[in-house]
Scaffold this motif. Structure first.
Motif, PDB file in Angstrom:
ATOM      1  N   ASP A  55      -5.193 -24.472  35.878  1.00  0.00           N
ATOM      2  CA  ASP A  55      -4.595 -25.097  37.060  1.00  0.00           C
ATOM      3  C   ASP A  55      -3.526 -24.217  37.688  1.00  0.00           C
ATOM      4  O   ASP A  55      -3.336 -24.236  38.907  1.00  0.00           O
ATOM      5  CB  ASP A  55      -3.999 -26.463  36.700  1.00  0.00           C
ATOM      6  N   LEU A  67      -5.562 -22.136  39.810  1.00  0.00           N
ATOM      7  CA  LEU A  67      -6.195 -22.898  40.898  1.00  0.00           C
ATOM      8  C   LEU A  67      -5.193 -23.368  41.949  1.00  0.00           C
ATOM      9  O   LEU A  67      -5.552 -23.565  43.106  1.00  0.00           O
ATOM     10  CB  LEU A  67      -6.936 -24.103  40.309  1.00  0.00           C
ATOM     11  N   VAL A  68      -3.925 -23.544  41.532  1.00  0.00           N
ATOM     12  CA  VAL A  68      -2.941 -24.071  42.469  1.00  0.00           C
ATOM     13  C   VAL A  68      -2.808 -23.153  43.686  1.00  0.00           C
ATOM     14  O   VAL A  68      -2.511 -23.599  44.797  1.00  0.00           O
ATOM     15  CB  VAL A  68      -1.590 -24.298  41.747  1.00  0.00           C
ATOM     16  N   ALA A  69      -3.106 -21.880  43.493  1.00  0.00           N
ATOM     17  CA  ALA A  69      -3.004 -20.941  44.615  1.00  0.00           C
ATOM     18  C   ALA A  69      -4.183 -21.058  45.563  1.00  0.00           C
ATOM     19  O   ALA A  69      -4.180 -20.481  46.647  1.00  0.00           O
ATOM     20  CB  ALA A  69      -2.892 -19.513  44.093  1.00  0.00           C
ATOM     21  N   ARG A 104      -3.522 -15.528  38.857  1.00  0.00           N
ATOM     22  CA  ARG A 104      -3.118 -16.292  40.038  1.00  0.00           C
ATOM     23  C   ARG A 104      -2.926 -15.359  41.233  1.00  0.00           C
ATOM     24  O   ARG A 104      -3.274 -15.681  42.367  1.00  0.00           O
ATOM     25  CB  ARG A 104      -1.819 -17.050  39.753  1.00  0.00           C
ATOM     26  N   ASN A 126       6.885 -17.154  36.504  1.00  0.00           N
ATOM     27  CA  ASN A 126       6.861 -18.201  37.534  1.00  0.00           C
ATOM     28  C   ASN A 126       5.585 -19.033  37.501  1.00  0.00           C
ATOM     29  O   ASN A 126       4.947 -19.265  38.525  1.00  0.00           O
ATOM     30  CB  ASN A 126       7.062 -17.590  38.928  1.00  0.00           C
ATOM     31  N   LEU A 127       5.233 -19.465  36.287  1.00  0.00           N
ATOM     32  CA  LEU A 127       4.122 -20.405  36.184  1.00  0.00           C
ATOM     33  C   LEU A 127       4.697 -21.817  36.297  1.00  0.00           C
ATOM     34  O   LEU A 127       5.871 -22.037  36.003  1.00  0.00           O
ATOM     35  CB  LEU A 127       3.401 -20.233  34.846  1.00  0.00           C
ATOM     36  N   ILE A 128       3.852 -22.751  36.690  1.00  0.00           N
ATOM     37  CA  ILE A 128       4.310 -24.141  36.759  1.00  0.00           C
ATOM     38  C   ILE A 128       4.110 -24.761  35.375  1.00  0.00           C
ATOM     39  O   ILE A 128       2.987 -24.800  34.863  1.00  0.00           O
ATOM     40  CB  ILE A 128       3.549 -24.903  37.854  1.00  0.00           C
ATOM     41  N   THR A 149       4.011 -27.562  34.044  1.00  0.00           N
ATOM     42  CA  THR A 149       3.255 -28.787  33.775  1.00  0.00           C
ATOM     43  C   THR A 149       1.773 -28.606  34.062  1.00  0.00           C
ATOM     44  O   THR A 149       1.013 -29.564  33.978  1.00  0.00           O
ATOM     45  CB  THR A 149       3.792 -29.924  34.646  1.00  0.00           C
ATOM     46  N   LEU A 150       1.385 -27.388  34.415  1.00  0.00           N
ATOM     47  CA  LEU A 150      -0.025 -27.163  34.685  1.00  0.00           C
ATOM     48  C   LEU A 150      -0.585 -26.229  33.624  1.00  0.00           C
ATOM     49  O   LEU A 150       0.093 -25.300  33.177  1.00  0.00           O
ATOM     50  CB  LEU A 150      -0.219 -26.541  36.076  1.00  0.00           C
TER      51      LEU A 150
END
Lengths: 375, 279, 264
Positions: free
Chosen positions: B154, B157-159, B206, B145-147, B149-150
């Protein structure tokens, strides 16, 4: 990495869709900018014409829907007005939109009282002024000279009568630059309206205060039934052309607003549906629902803001092109005030918020456990 | 470096409207029994306290989760207590309710009936589950479950978006964490340019970036080959020991569950009598 | 000074005073239509473009119409303005009461006396006819309603009028009057065999300073499908009629002549 950079990244990764959305919004905004600029330009041009003439007040028949107030016999009203306090000059003006010569677009033909202050603000660039009230000559604005392909010494046929072009002038008002001007007496004669004017221009002395102008207006109301005294700004506001163009710009704002919001709505909704799982991840790692909403709003506002800024440039460019087109020369003189452009930017942001509202709510309402399983 | 999350939770609790400033007094005495009434399962190594259970970080009581108006029963009366610092493997066949249990403990889903307590505070009193997750729970999934496009950095960091702290401080934390996980040369890589093991390590980073108390790992090695699987597990157990983390891991792989302090077996939405009973 | 402005131009531009239903009787409509034409003096200038049945458009001509209309006497003067070939060519016409329409033509420049003319001849080769300008059909007996219709975007009520006079080339008229604005939106003229002769259609109307609604753009379509498009570009509801305005109608040379078509 912050919310804004994430929003930019999300837009950037779908360049085709973002591009289409921004194009659609920028077209709408361009239409708004162009039409509103033109509408305001009309108003400003009329305003400028009145201001440049040094007219403080205009007395006319109670307004009609005509582009210009309908003509009336000036004599009695003129004499009455001359007796009002502070009044220096009362000058008749007759105007008509006429085609002069075959195949030429109609132009304004103005008749101004010979020797009155109305002539003072024109700058002669070629030829001479009329030497007598009834000398069968006209002077034409520099733009009219270009449009009608006439220069000093040429003949001009107006309402079946021949005139020679005595001079070419320049005026601060685009409307006058595109006009043919003759003495009031000649205009009355060719239009078969002896003794008639559309409006009486009143110039007051330096000592007159705004209160004196208000007093003048109420005195006209009381003593000259059927007539009204208005400031030039008020007259412009009643002008049909100005009103129609303003109404058009309002309609455009409304339509462009609706379309813009719908485009953003569609784009963001598609984007949200495609990113359901991603939003699930964000919610799982502890993003608050309002942060998800913020992200969607950021994205939609970035789109509309980009569309708005590009639209402003395109709108100004379109207006510039229109202004230089042969058929439009001298008819438009668009005005883009900074406050208007700021308002357009504000409108773009509003579009983003309005169009992004539902998608943002939808995204924020996602249940993370389900969203994580979304493919 | 362990943050005293107890204090944070108490603060959070106190911030909830209508509760006053004091955290509620002890919850009613809780007796740890399985729904079947049998003694605690094998591998339950700490001493039970029948009056109170202070070490329990998570307790689930009579959890049921029904779908489709009750036709589907994902969980059917689960009682469970997890001690702080414990590494618990929840085992069982597919569809036995492991993921549902983790989702409920992770506040991603609300139970149909029953209650979960985190340090004796009931989940039903949590006003802001997002904030609760951010402060106390880290998630690791089978599918990473990584994004996409990041980049790795990132994705970690998104968390941290919406958490206190400066950007540079968060950045430093994320870099440290990724370096510790052996990804210092992978910071700018996107998920599709990384191996499964690397991806799962990014996901672990994350999960750890906000210093949680509890890691919920749902089949964390399910998508990895045995070598990567072992490496990730070693990493996880090392971090768990080092940080004193509580880990609840769902798995159907016995070699994975063998690393746990305790195994809880599930079958048909219930805790099975003993882990050995599970296939 | 308080003259009543005319409904600009033509009798085509027919406005009745605002009436709320009770005046929808055909006789009342006809009466109102006659009434509102009254004017102490009006002037209008218009561009006239002839469009051949093939669609070919001629260069526009400009004319002016000046009139004075009272119950006892109606007088009109039509003057050519441009181009050169029609410049200062005049047609003057008058009618006393419900009597016949008498027309003369003359040139300002020439010393020649006015010559009698046919009130049914087209004005400067257009479909515009002097006789129509007087709208004599509104004094024909026994008008009756012919149902409602829709012209463009507006609803109107058809008023049918006819005359038994064998001398009149036009024997029947159907005028569709907008009951709200009291404007004849469409006027169909038929001959004695009920064949359509011309249709006058208002395409754009405007409200004038006096509050009356007048046509700004209208077209006249002949039986041959040739169309005359007319656009009023200047108007004066309060034209000052001078002693010379209708002088041609009073010159001896003209009074001796009989009109071509006497009206009953």
């Amino acid at each position: 990495m912050n919310l804004l950079s994430l929003a930019f990244g999300n837009i950037y990764r779908r360049p085709a869709r973002a591009g289409l959305t921004v194009s659609a919004i920028s077209l709408g905004i361009a239409a708004v900018v162009a039409l509103t600029g033109i509408a305001w330009g009309f108003e400003a041009s009329w305003q400028k014409a009145n201001d440049a003439r040094g007219t403080d007040l205009i007395v006319t028949r109670i307004a009609s829907e005509n582009a210009m107030p309908s003509p009336f016999r000036a004599e009695r009203v003129q004499e009455a007005l001359k007796g009002y306090p502070h009044v220096q000059q009362v000058v008749g003006l007759l105007s008509e939109m006429l085609s002069v010569g075959e195949g030429s677009p109609p132009v304004f033909v103005f008749g101004w009282a010979y020797g009155s202050y109305l002539w003072d603000h024109l700058k002669l660039v070629d030829g001479r002024w009329a030497s007598a009230d009834t000398e069968p000559v006209v002077v034409i604005g520099s733009l009219a000279a270009e449009l009608l392909h006439k220069s000093v010494g040429d003949r001009l046929e107006i309402e079946g009568q021949q005139f020679s072009v005595a001079g070419v002038f320049e005026s601060p008002a685009a409307i006058e630059n595109g006009a043919v001007v003759m003495s009031l007496t000649l205009a009355q004669q060719i239009l078969d309206k002896p003794g008639k004017v559309n409006i009486l221009n009143v110039k007051v002395d330096e000592s007159a205060t705004p209160a004196d102008l208000a007093q003048f207006k109420s005195q006209v109301r009381a003593t000259l039934p059927g007539f009204v005294a208005i400031t030039s700004g008020e007259l412009v506001g009643k002008n049909t052309v100005v009103r129609i163009s303003k109404a058009m710009s309002h309609a455009t704002i409304l339509i462009a607003g609706l379309v813009g919001a719908l485009v953003v709505f569609n784009t963001m909704l598609m984007s949200i549906n495609e990113r359901t799982r991603e939003i699930g991840i964000l919610l799982t790692v502890g993003w608050q629902r309002r942060t998800v909403m913020q992200l969607v709003f950021y994205e939609s506002v970035i789109l509309t803001l980009a569309g708005g800024l590009i639209g402003i440039l395109v709108g100004i460019a379109i207006t510039g092109i229109l202004e230089h087109m042969e058929v439009m020369r001298g008819k438009i003189d668009a005005v883009f005030s900074p406050s208007f452009l700021v308002a357009v930017v504000g409108l773009s942001v509003l579009l983003g918020i309005a169009g992004g509202l539902f998608p943002a709510l939808k995204a924020a309402r996602l249940r993370p456990a389900q969203a994580l399983w979304h493919e | 470096m362990i943050i005293h999350t107890n204090d944070r939770f108490a603060r959070h609790w106190a911030a909830c409207p209508g509760r006053g400033s004091a955290a509620p007094a002890s919850i009613a005495p809780f007796r740890f029994t399985s729904r079947t009434g049998l003694p605690p399962p094998h591998g339950f190594r700490y001493k039970m306290n029948t009056e109170s259970f202070p070490e329990a970080i998570v307790r689930a009581r009579a959890l049921a989760l029904h779908f489709d108006d009750g036709d589907t029963q994902a969980l059917n009366g689960v009682d469970l207590a997890i001690r702080a610092g414990e590494f618990v493997a929840v085992v069982g066949p597919s569809g036995c309710g492991k993921s549902s249990l983790l989702n409920i403990i992770g506040t991603l889903e609300a139970p149909t009936t029953g209650e979960v307590f985190f340090r004796a505070q009931p989940y039903s009193g949590i006003r802001d589950p997002s904030r609760f997750r951010r402060q106390h729970i880290g998630f690791i999934f089978q599918s990473f479950n990584l994004i996409p496009t990041l980049c790795a950095l990132d994705n970690v960091l998104v968390a941290t978006i919406g958490t206190p702290g400066t950007a540079s401080e968060k950045m430093a934390r994320a870099r440290d964490l990724l370096a510790k996980l052996g990804l210092e040369n992978r910071l700018a890589h996107f998920p599709n340019k990384m191996s499964g093991g690397e991806r799962q390590r990014v996901a672990i980073a994350r999960a750890l970036i906000n210093s949680p108390d509890l890691i919920l790992a749902d089949e964390p090695t399910g998508s990895l080959d045995s070598a990567n699987s072992a490496a990730v597990l070693t990493l996880l157990t090392d971090i768990q020991k080092e940080r004193g983390l509580t880990v609840i891991m769902a798995t159907h792989d016995p070699s994975v569950s063998a690393r746990a302090d305790r195994i809880v077996a599930m079958r048909d939405g219930q805790i099975a009598p003993s882990p050995e009973a599970a296939p | 000074m308080m003259r009543r402005g005319s409904a600009l131009l033509l009798a085509l531009v027919l406005i009745a005073p605002a009436a709320d239903g009770e005046e929808l009787a055909p006789v009342a409509i006809a009466q109102a239509m006659r009434q509102v034409r009254h004017s102490d003096g009006f002037a209008a200038r218009m561009n006239i473009t002839l469009v051949a049945p093939t669609g070919q458009r001629a260069l526009p001509i400009k004319i002016s119409i000046v009139g004075q209309i009272a119950a006892a006497r109606e007088r009109l003067v039509i003057r050519g303005i441009a181009p050169e070939r029609i410049r200062n060519r005049f047609i003057a016409a008058e009618r006393s009461g419900d009597g016949p329409i008498r027309a003369v033509t003359y040139r300002e420049s020439a010393a020649a006396a006015p010559a009698p003319a046919d009130s049914f001849i087209p004005i400067f080769d257009s479909n515009l006819v002097v006789w129509d300008l007087f709208a004599p059909w509104w004094s024909w007996p026994e008008p009756h309603l012919g149902g409602s219709a829709r012209v463009g975007e507006d609803d109107c009520v058809n008023v049918r009028l006819h005359t038994e006079s064998a001398a009149s080339p036009i024997r029947e008229v159907v005028s569709c009057v907008d009951p709200n604005r009291h404007l004849s939106l469409r006027t169909q003229l038929f001959d004695g065999r009920h064949s359509p002769v011309r249709t006058i259609l208002v395409e754009e109307a405007m409200r004038q300073a006096s509050g009356r609604v007048a046509a700004r753009k209208f077209s006249i379509t002949g039986a041959d499908q040739a169309v005359t498009e007319i656009e009023v570009y200047s108007g004066d509801e309060d034209y000052r009629v001078s002693s010379g305005t209708f002088a041609a109608l009073d010159t001896p040379a003209a009074t001796g002549n009989q009109p071509d078509h006497a009206m009953p």
